[in-house]
Design a protein around this motif. Structure first.
Motif, PDB file in Angstrom:
ATOM      1  N   CYS A   1       0.930  -4.119   4.206  1.00  8.89           N
ATOM      2  CA  CYS A   1      -0.177  -4.580   5.039  1.00  8.89           C
ATOM      3  C   CYS A   1       0.186  -5.967   5.568  1.00  8.89           C
TER       4      CYS A   1
ATOM      5  N   VAL B   1       0.853  -1.189   0.000  1.00  7.45           N
ATOM      6  CA  VAL B   1       0.000   0.000   0.000  1.00  7.45           C
ATOM      7  C   VAL B   1       0.888   1.237   0.000  1.00  7.45           C
TER       8      VAL B   1
ATOM      9  N   HIS C   1     -10.817  -3.896   6.888  1.00  3.42           N
ATOM     10  CA  HIS C   1     -10.971  -2.557   7.473  1.00  3.42           C
ATOM     11  C   HIS C   1     -11.227  -1.479   6.434  1.00  3.42           C
TER      12      HIS C   1
ATOM     13  N   CYS D   1      -5.237   1.603  10.729  1.00  6.90           N
ATOM     14  CA  CYS D   1      -5.266   0.146  10.883  1.00  6.90           C
ATOM     15  C   CYS D   1      -3.996  -0.384  11.549  1.00  6.90           C
TER      16      CYS D   1
ATOM     17  N   MET E   1      -2.747  -3.189  11.179  1.00  2.36           N
ATOM     18  CA  MET E   1      -2.040  -4.099  10.271  1.00  2.36           C
ATOM     19  C   MET E   1      -1.035  -3.362   9.378  1.00  2.36           C
ATOM     20  N   LEU E   2      -1.122  -2.034   9.344  1.00  3.86           N
ATOM     21  CA  LEU E   2      -0.224  -1.286   8.453  1.00  3.86           C
ATOM     22  C   LEU E   2       1.170  -1.185   9.061  1.00  3.86           C
TER      23      LEU E   2
ATOM     24  N   HIS F   1      -9.906  -0.578   3.820  1.00  2.00           N
ATOM     25  CA  HIS F   1      -8.715   0.125   3.331  1.00  2.00           C
ATOM     26  C   HIS F   1      -8.481   1.469   4.033  1.00  2.00           C
ATOM     27  N   ALA F   2      -8.877   1.524   5.300  1.00  4.69           N
ATOM     28  CA  ALA F   2      -8.584   2.720   6.093  1.00  4.69           C
ATOM     29  C   ALA F   2      -7.206   2.516   6.729  1.00  4.69           C
ATOM     30  N   CYS F   3      -6.178   2.406   5.891  1.00  2.21           N
ATOM     31  CA  CYS F   3      -4.855   1.952   6.354  1.00  2.21           C
ATOM     32  C   CYS F   3      -4.272   2.825   7.468  1.00  2.21           C
TER      33      CYS F   3
ATOM     34  N   CYS G   1      -8.920  -7.485   2.998  1.00  2.03           N
ATOM     35  CA  CYS G   1      -8.870  -6.356   3.945  1.00  2.03           C
ATOM     36  C   CYS G   1     -10.208  -6.282   4.673  1.00  2.03           C
TER      37      CYS G   1
ATOM     38  N   ARG H   1      -1.780  -8.218   7.030  1.00  2.00           N
ATOM     39  CA  ARG H   1      -2.911  -9.108   7.310  1.00  2.00           C
ATOM     40  C   ARG H   1      -2.541 -10.549   6.953  1.00  2.00           C
TER      41      ARG H   1
HETATM   42  S1  SF4 Z   1      -6.813  -1.233   6.127  1.00  2.00           S
HETATM   43 FE1  SF4 Z   1      -5.425  -2.589   7.239  1.00  2.00          FE
HETATM   44  S2  SF4 Z   1      -5.930  -4.642   6.535  1.00  2.00           S
HETATM   45 FE2  SF4 Z   1      -6.785  -3.202   5.051  1.00  2.00          FE
HETATM   46  S3  SF4 Z   1      -5.215  -2.958   3.462  1.00  2.00           S
HETATM   47 FE3  SF4 Z   1      -4.907  -1.311   4.951  1.00  2.00          FE
HETATM   48  S4  SF4 Z   1      -3.397  -2.111   6.392  1.00  2.00           S
HETATM   49 FE4  SF4 Z   1      -4.253  -3.877   5.280  1.00  2.00          FE
END
Ligand code: SF4
Length: 158
Positions: free
Chosen positions: A67, A62, A77, A84, A86-87, A79-81, A75, A69
């Motif tokens: 990411c 991204v 969430h 998140c 996980m980012l 795509h609210a990176c 995803c 995950r």
């Molecule tokens: S929102 Fe989180 S899980 Fe989704 S792409 Fe972004 S980092 Fe990955």
């Protein structure tokens, strides 16, 4: 034994010792179990499976980094990176994070002028995530890579 830190006493953690014969027995057990499995289960990866595997990791890249995950999961969430957990921010994107922070501060000013209290709450939350990620990425940038070397086997004991 215990170690003292200020007024607290922490017990000394036990050492993990893997005796050579335990490792050997475990490897023997694994080989035995592998020999029992039907040969049909040991098939080569098809080009489609390999392409799907690679695509998953390509899709985890991204704008701000990577990411983390789990494999094969979408995803969850939206795509609210930036918010998140996980980012994993790539330290080279720290200037981009600074731009995002600046933009959020401007938006917050606008929201304050208009008295959009809900918007202010949302921006404050995003700002907190941005600052945490900035600190994490800065810490990561200071770390130097650890060379683990090439593993070798111990000489046999007689
Ligand atoms: S929102 Fe989180 S899980 Fe989704 S792409 Fe972004 S980092 Fe990955």
């Amino acid at each position: 034994m215990a170690e003292a830190f200020g007024q607290f006493q922490y017990p000394t953690p036990p050492l993990a010792v893997f005796a050579e014969d335990i490792v050997k027995h475990y490897q023997k057990f694994l080989n035995h179990r592998r020999a029992l499995r039907p040969e049909g289960e040991y098939v080569d990866v098809t080009p489609d499976e390999w392409a799907e595997f690679e695509e998953h990791f390509d899709k985890r890249k991204v704008e701000l980094g990577n990411c983390a995950r789990p494999y094969g999961s979408p995803c969850q969430h939206e795509h609210a990176c930036i918010r998140c957990p996980m980012l994993q921010v790539n330290p080279k994107m720290l200037p981009r994070l600074a731009e995002i922070e600046k933009d959020l501060i401007l938006r917050r000013k606008g929201a304050e002028e208009e008295q959009w209290l809900g918007e202010i709450d949302g921006i404050d939350m995003t700002l907190a995530f941005v600052r945490t990620k900035q600190a994490d990425a800065a810490r990561l940038a200071q770390r130097s890579p650890v060379a683990l070397g090439i593993p070798t086997t111990r000489p046999q004991r007689n």
